[in-house]
Write a protein that holds these residues in place. Structure first.
Motif, short mmCIF file in Angstrom:
data_model
loop_
_atom_site.label_atom_id
_atom_site.label_comp_id
_atom_site.label_asym_id
_atom_site.label_seq_id
_atom_site.Cartn_x
_atom_site.Cartn_y
_atom_site.Cartn_z
N LEU A 1 0.84 -1.21 0.00
CA LEU A 1 0.00 0.00 0.00
C LEU A 1 0.87 1.25 0.00
O LEU A 1 0.56 2.25 -0.67
CB LEU A 1 -0.93 0.00 1.21
N GLU A 2 1.97 1.21 0.72
CA GLU A 2 2.89 2.35 0.73
C GLU A 2 3.58 2.48 -0.62
O GLU A 2 3.76 3.59 -1.15
CB GLU A 2 3.93 2.18 1.83
N LEU A 3 3.96 1.35 -1.21
CA LEU A 3 4.64 1.36 -2.50
C LEU A 3 3.79 2.01 -3.58
O LEU A 3 4.30 2.79 -4.40
CB LEU A 3 4.99 -0.08 -2.91
N VAL A 4 2.48 1.72 -3.60
CA VAL A 4 1.60 2.27 -4.63
C VAL A 4 0.87 3.52 -4.16
O VAL A 4 -0.07 3.99 -4.80
CB VAL A 4 0.59 1.21 -5.12
N ARG A 5 1.30 4.06 -3.03
CA ARG A 5 0.79 5.33 -2.50
C ARG A 5 -0.71 5.27 -2.21
O ARG A 5 -1.48 6.17 -2.58
CB ARG A 5 1.11 6.47 -3.46
N LEU A 6 -1.12 4.20 -1.54
CA LEU A 6 -2.53 4.05 -1.15
C LEU A 6 -2.66 3.83 0.36
O LEU A 6 -3.60 3.19 0.83
CB LEU A 6 -3.18 2.90 -1.90
N GLN A 7 -1.70 4.38 1.12
CA GLN A 7 -1.82 4.28 2.57
C GLN A 7 -3.14 4.93 3.00
O GLN A 7 -3.52 5.98 2.51
CB GLN A 7 -0.66 5.01 3.26
N GLY A 8 -3.82 4.27 3.91
CA GLY A 8 -5.09 4.81 4.40
C GLY A 8 -6.29 4.35 3.61
O GLY A 8 -7.43 4.66 3.97
N PHE A 9 -6.07 3.60 2.52
CA PHE A 9 -7.19 3.13 1.69
C PHE A 9 -7.40 1.62 1.80
O PHE A 9 -8.23 1.06 1.10
CB PHE A 9 -6.97 3.50 0.22
N ALA B 1 -0.44 -7.76 -7.98
CA ALA B 1 0.46 -8.49 -8.88
C ALA B 1 1.86 -8.60 -8.29
O ALA B 1 2.58 -9.57 -8.58
CB ALA B 1 0.51 -7.80 -10.23
N LEU B 2 2.25 -7.63 -7.46
CA LEU B 2 3.58 -7.63 -6.86
C LEU B 2 3.64 -8.36 -5.52
O LEU B 2 4.73 -8.50 -4.95
CB LEU B 2 4.07 -6.19 -6.66
N SER B 3 2.51 -8.84 -5.04
CA SER B 3 2.45 -9.41 -3.69
C SER B 3 3.34 -10.64 -3.53
O SER B 3 3.88 -10.87 -2.44
CB SER B 3 1.00 -9.75 -3.31
N SER C 1 8.31 4.90 -10.78
CA SER C 1 8.79 4.99 -9.40
C SER C 1 8.74 3.62 -8.72
O SER C 1 9.68 3.20 -8.04
CB SER C 1 7.96 6.00 -8.61
N ILE C 2 7.63 2.90 -8.94
CA ILE C 2 7.48 1.55 -8.38
C ILE C 2 8.54 0.62 -8.95
O ILE C 2 9.21 -0.12 -8.23
CB ILE C 2 6.07 1.01 -8.66
N TRP C 3 8.71 0.66 -10.27
CA TRP C 3 9.69 -0.20 -10.94
C TRP C 3 11.10 0.08 -10.42
O TRP C 3 11.89 -0.85 -10.22
CB TRP C 3 9.61 0.03 -12.44
N GLY C 4 11.40 1.35 -10.17
CA GLY C 4 12.71 1.71 -9.65
C GLY C 4 12.99 1.12 -8.28
O GLY C 4 14.15 0.87 -7.92
N GLN C 5 11.93 0.87 -7.52
CA GLN C 5 12.10 0.28 -6.18
C GLN C 5 12.08 -1.25 -6.21
O GLN C 5 12.76 -1.89 -5.41
CB GLN C 5 10.99 0.78 -5.26
N VAL C 6 11.31 -1.81 -7.13
CA VAL C 6 11.15 -3.26 -7.17
C VAL C 6 12.24 -3.93 -8.02
O VAL C 6 12.68 -5.04 -7.74
CB VAL C 6 9.76 -3.63 -7.72
#
Length: 259
Positions: free
Chosen positions: A127-135, A156-158, A187-192
């Protein structure tokens, strides 16, 4: 200085795909040969009906080619699928409306019998990675289309796949949302740091995202050109306004002439 040798993670050799029916036979793909290096972001680009999605489904071992071969890390596509090397994001998010966001993301982990405490930790990270904290406690129908696709990406990344296959995931979104999600995906790809194969019919989207673009022509689908994208990373809004960006658009458009 010598260029570092590229070691392919995905290799296609003379791949063809024919669909048969009582009335006729459709030659969807013809003699597709390409390779994708580990950690690359590549796009499959072409007009509707050129076989982009079929090619992606072949890589994922969802269907099998009628000719040629597909290797993933030196093994068959089936072996790669069974080893859970793939994460797949479809054109539609395919979320379960009766499950909360966090439950949708956790579904693959549940199916694999991962302990609840570990699922909770992993979902919080995603959730933090895809910027959905709190959802996490929301339902899919309470989210915008762009947010739903971010949930699909998180799911898909789980299982921490080595390869992420994406089939036009942003095509149904408005242009503003699409461009923002392009930036977020990078941004996600750069972290994963996984390998991404991205299907699109948008020339500008393929250029903005990719290291290389494979251009397909239709009827039957053939690989008409391969375009390296030398634009520096990280990429942002300024990238889309650069002369180099527009030159690449013109170059790829030119590859469709006569098709």
């Amino acid at each position: 200085m010598e260029t570092a040798k590229r070691y392919p993670e995905i290799e296609l050799a003379n791949v063809g795909m024919r669909y048969s029916s009582d009335a006729s036979e459709v030659n969807a793909l013809q003699e597709i040969s390409l390779d994708i290096a580990k950690g690359e972001f590549v796009s499959l680009l072409g007009p509707s009906g050129c076989g982009k999605t079929t090619l992606l489904r072949l890589m994922a071992d969802l269907i099998q080619p009628t000719s040629g071969s597909i290797k993933v890390s030196g093994k068959s596509a089936k072996e790669a699928r069974l080893a859970r090397k793939y994460g797949i994001v479809f054109q539609n998010p395919v979320l379960y409306d009766w499950r909360r966001v966090e439950e949708n993301i956790a579904l693959p982990l549940e199916m694999m019998g991962v302990k609840k405490s570990e699922r909770k930790r992993k979902v919080a990270e995603l959730l933090e990675l895809v910027r959905l904290q709190g959802f996490g406690d929301k339902y899919p129908w309470q989210l915008s289309g762009g947010m739903q696709q971010r949930v699909a990406i998180a799911r898909a990344l789980s299982m921490e796949p080595e390869i992420l296959l994406m089939d036009e995931p942003f095509s149904a979104l408005d242009e503003f949302t699409r461009e923002r999600l392009n930036e977020e995906l990078l941004s996600i790809w750069g972290q994963v740091n996984n390998t991404v194969v991205f299907v699109t019919h948008s020339i500008s989207e393929s250029i903005f995202l990719s290291d290389r673009v494979y251009v397909l022509s239709p009827h039957p689908g053939r690989l008409s050109s391969v375009v390296d994208i030398p634009l520096p990373r990280p990429r942002n809004r300024e990238t889309r306004n650069s002369p180099e960006f527009f030159n690449l658009i013109a170059r790829i458009r030119g590859s469709f002439e006569g098709v």
